[in-house]
Write an enzyme that holds these catalytic residues in place. Structure first.
Site, PDB file in Angstrom:
ATOM      1  N   GLU A  82      13.477 -31.263  15.543  1.00 14.59           N
ATOM      2  CA  GLU A  82      13.916 -32.338  14.636  1.00 14.59           C
ATOM      3  C   GLU A  82      13.021 -32.454  13.406  1.00 14.59           C
ATOM      4  OE1 GLU A  82      16.691 -33.300  14.953  1.00 14.59           O
ATOM      5  OE2 GLU A  82      17.242 -33.705  17.021  1.00 14.59           O
ATOM      6  N   HIS A 101      10.309 -40.369  17.113  1.00 10.98           N
ATOM      7  CA  HIS A 101      11.656 -40.206  17.665  1.00 10.98           C
ATOM      8  C   HIS A 101      11.548 -40.159  19.185  1.00 10.98           C
ATOM      9  CE1 HIS A 101      15.597 -38.737  18.554  1.00 10.98           C
ATOM     10  NE2 HIS A 101      15.160 -37.562  18.961  1.00 10.98           N
ATOM     11  N   HIS A 103      14.104 -40.681  23.068  1.00  6.59           N
ATOM     12  CA  HIS A 103      15.393 -40.950  23.721  1.00  6.59           C
ATOM     13  C   HIS A 103      15.194 -42.126  24.673  1.00  6.59           C
ATOM     14  CE1 HIS A 103      16.604 -36.418  23.137  1.00  6.59           C
ATOM     15  NE2 HIS A 103      16.283 -37.030  22.008  1.00  6.59           N
ATOM     16  N   TYR A 122      16.235 -63.067  16.533  1.00  9.73           N
ATOM     17  CA  TYR A 122      15.621 -63.019  15.198  1.00  9.73           C
ATOM     18  C   TYR A 122      14.683 -61.832  15.019  1.00  9.73           C
ATOM     19  CZ  TYR A 122      11.089 -64.734  16.845  1.00  9.73           C
ATOM     20  OH  TYR A 122       9.879 -64.842  17.472  1.00  9.73           O
ATOM     21  N   HIS A 164      22.296 -40.041  21.190  1.00 11.75           N
ATOM     22  CA  HIS A 164      21.045 -39.294  21.059  1.00 11.75           C
ATOM     23  C   HIS A 164      19.802 -40.161  21.346  1.00 11.75           C
ATOM     24  CE1 HIS A 164      18.764 -36.015  18.603  1.00 11.75           C
ATOM     25  NE2 HIS A 164      17.979 -36.584  19.490  1.00 11.75           N
ATOM     26  N   TYR A 217       4.108 -62.848   7.778  1.00 17.92           N
ATOM     27  CA  TYR A 217       3.728 -63.114   9.172  1.00 17.92           C
ATOM     28  C   TYR A 217       2.405 -62.431   9.508  1.00 17.92           C
ATOM     29  CZ  TYR A 217       4.247 -63.622  14.217  1.00 17.92           C
ATOM     30  OH  TYR A 217       4.058 -63.938  15.525  1.00 17.92           O
TER      31      TYR A 217
END
Ligand code: ZN
Length: 239
Positions: A82, A101, A103, A122, A164, A217
């Site tokens: 990827e 990335h 799964h 939220y 995916h 925040y």
């Protein structure tokens, strides 16, 4: 560490931190086998990236590949399949320093139905917008998948990939990991809530308010007029 990477250098430090984040991907449960991958920007047109198909338990600092944006790479094993997603995000988004990335189970379950995560909570704003989108399906490792991912990430720091998994971006590998864990938790909550009924979706105006609050925040600028910091010297010791 090889001779070319001096100990204590920025690159050596980044390799060590990436390895730690890889191990935390496993420990936190967001990573499944060898399916996840992690990259971090190392130069204007280069990145460090986890290798293809190697379990993180046996990965070392030297095992991370150094990849240039044109596809040339240096390392003991070829970069993750990827790599285009990682390259294209880092090329397009100057504020992003790391791409993760995975799964992860709950994100992937939603993505298998082509579902993103709407503003049912939220905290969805943590990914930078009103929702977390799901990019359309394309075969793993293809330029099409990378193109879909980049579009789904417009104005966002995370997205799902149909059938995916999950993508999470951050200024650093640690921040990308924290976001990935947050999004996976939201996906789990959303699935649980949907199992009980139809969750209430917060409206756009409320999410805009939350997004505005999230910009400050955790900083002293976070607006709360009733909360005022006193000088430590004003403390009364109670005995
Ligand atoms: Zn994948």
């Amino acid at each position: 560490m090889t001779d070319q990477i001096p100990k204590g250098s920025d690159e050596a430090d980044l390799r060590t931190r990436m390895l730690l984040v890889c191990r935390q991907m496993n420990a936190s449960g967001i990573n499944q086998g060898t399916s996840g991958n992690l990259s971090a920007r190392i130069g204007p047109k280069s990145l460090l990236i986890t290798p293809s198909g190697l379990p993180y338990e046996s990965l070392t600092e030297d095992g991370l590949a150094l990849l240039e944006f044109d596809g040339q790479w240096i390392g003991p094993s070829r970069p993750s399949s990827e790599w285009r997603i990682h390259r294209d995000i880092l090329a397009a988004r100057s504020e992003v320093g790391a791409v993760l990335h995975a799964h992860s189970t709950h994100c992937t379950a939603l993505a298998c139905l082509g579902l993103g995560i709407p503003a049912f909570h939220y905290m969805v704003a943590v990914a930078g917008g009103q929702d977390i989108r799901c990019a359309p399906y394309a075969t793993f490792g293809t330029q099409s998948l990378s193109d879909h991912a980049l579009a789904a990430l417009d104005g966002r720091k995370a997205c799902l990939l149909a059938n995916h998994g999950l993508l999470a971006l951050g200024a650093t590998p640690e921040k990308a990991l924290a976001l990935a864990i947050e999004v996976e938790t939201l996906a789990q909550m959303y699935i649980l809530a949907r199992g009980l009924g139809e969750p209430t979706i917060l409206d756009a105006a409320e999410m805009e308010r939350v997004l505005a609050l999230f910009r400050t925040y955790g900083t002293p600028d976070f607006p709360d007029a009733e909360l005022r910091q006193k000088a430590p010297s004003s403390r009364v010791i109670h005995r």
